[in-house]
Write a protein that holds these residues in place. Structure first.
Motif, PDB file in Angstrom:
ATOM      1  N   ASP A 162       0.799  -1.226   0.000  1.00 35.29           N
ATOM      2  CA  ASP A 162       0.000   0.000   0.000  1.00 35.29           C
ATOM      3  C   ASP A 162       0.836   1.282   0.000  1.00 35.29           C
ATOM      4  O   ASP A 162       0.572   2.205   0.767  1.00 35.29           O
ATOM      5  CB  ASP A 162      -0.958   0.010   1.201  1.00 35.29           C
ATOM      6  N   GLN A 173       2.939   0.830  -6.286  1.00 42.12           N
ATOM      7  CA  GLN A 173       2.321   1.444  -7.455  1.00 42.12           C
ATOM      8  C   GLN A 173       3.289   1.563  -8.619  1.00 42.12           C
ATOM      9  O   GLN A 173       2.916   1.379  -9.773  1.00 42.12           O
ATOM     10  CB  GLN A 173       1.758   2.822  -7.091  1.00 42.12           C
ATOM     11  N   SER A 174       4.553   1.853  -8.330  1.00 41.38           N
ATOM     12  CA  SER A 174       5.525   2.040  -9.405  1.00 41.38           C
ATOM     13  C   SER A 174       5.831   0.739 -10.143  1.00 41.38           C
ATOM     14  O   SER A 174       6.150   0.768 -11.326  1.00 41.38           O
ATOM     15  CB  SER A 174       6.806   2.680  -8.868  1.00 41.38           C
ATOM     16  N   ALA A 213       3.586  -1.948 -10.172  1.00 46.58           N
ATOM     17  CA  ALA A 213       2.337  -2.638 -10.503  1.00 46.58           C
ATOM     18  C   ALA A 213       2.101  -2.742 -12.004  1.00 46.58           C
ATOM     19  O   ALA A 213       1.695  -3.795 -12.504  1.00 46.58           O
ATOM     20  CB  ALA A 213       1.151  -1.959  -9.819  1.00 46.58           C
ATOM     21  N   ARG A 245      -1.394  -5.503  -4.118  1.00 50.91           N
ATOM     22  CA  ARG A 245      -1.049  -4.527  -3.083  1.00 50.91           C
ATOM     23  C   ARG A 245       0.219  -4.838  -2.316  1.00 50.91           C
ATOM     24  O   ARG A 245       0.721  -3.982  -1.578  1.00 50.91           O
ATOM     25  CB  ARG A 245      -2.218  -4.350  -2.109  1.00 50.91           C
TER      26      ARG A 245
END
Length: 190
Positions: free
Chosen positions: A114, A119-120, A122, A160
């Motif tokens: 999280d 995110q980078s 994913a 996540r």
């Protein structure tokens, strides 16, 4: 009733009537609520940040619990400061453990949840074509991992949790194979 027994009974009644001490998260949220009600917005925000950090610390401990014990002939060293550094990486939870074999070779397992690091990666780790362009795809317990030239092996669990192993592929994949990957992806679910 003798005096020591009477004192014991009275002190028991006094302590029983006191509210139980809550955990650090509840204490910080209660303080934030009180500060907000008093119009002290900076203190309310600070207490909410404190509660958030305590939750991240608890989540980090839950992540670390999924790392395997050191195999025979290996040692394991946990980075206990990992949770504190997560604020710099945009928050979230993180855990790290370094495994060393008898010959001195190391593998470091890292898990992030999280946060911006997840995110980078994913976009790459959810796309098999992107993974294939970045390195070799290996299956470990039914999960596709990206193996980058035998130095870093990584996968995204449940969209996540970014799980990485840095070290020789053979050793890294052996350690990753010891993790319950399905449960680690849901590490903080009740």
């Amino acid at each position: 009733m003798n005096l020591p027994l009477r004192a014991l009974c009275i002190s028991s009644l006094l302590f029983a009537s006191l509210p139980a001490h809550a955990d650090a998260v509840s204490d910080a949220l209660d303080a934030a609520t009180a500060a907000y009600a008093a119009g002290d917005l900076p203190n309310a925000a600070a207490q909410i940040t404190t509660a958030s950090k305590e939750i991240a610390k608890a989540q980090s401990a839950l992540l670390a619990a999924y790392f395997p014990a050191a195999p025979d002939g290996w040692t394991r060293s946990d980075n206990t400061d990992m949770a504190e550094g997560m604020a710099v990486m945009g928050g979230g939870a993180g855990a790290e453990a370094t495994y060393t074999d008898a010959g001195g070779q190391t593998v470091t397992l890292t898990a992030f949840a999280d946060n911006m690091m997840v995110q980078s990666f994913a976009g790459i780790l959810v796309n098999p074509q992107m993974m294939a362009m970045m390195g070799k795809i290996v299956d470990i317990n039914g999960v596709a991992f990206l193996d980058q030239e035998g130095a870093t092996t990584m996968a995204l669990l449940e969209n996540r949790v970014l799980l990485q192993a840095n070290g020789a592929s053979e050793h890294a994949q052996m350690l990753l194979g010891l993790i319950d990957l399905a449960k680690m992806g849901k590490f903080d679910a009740q």
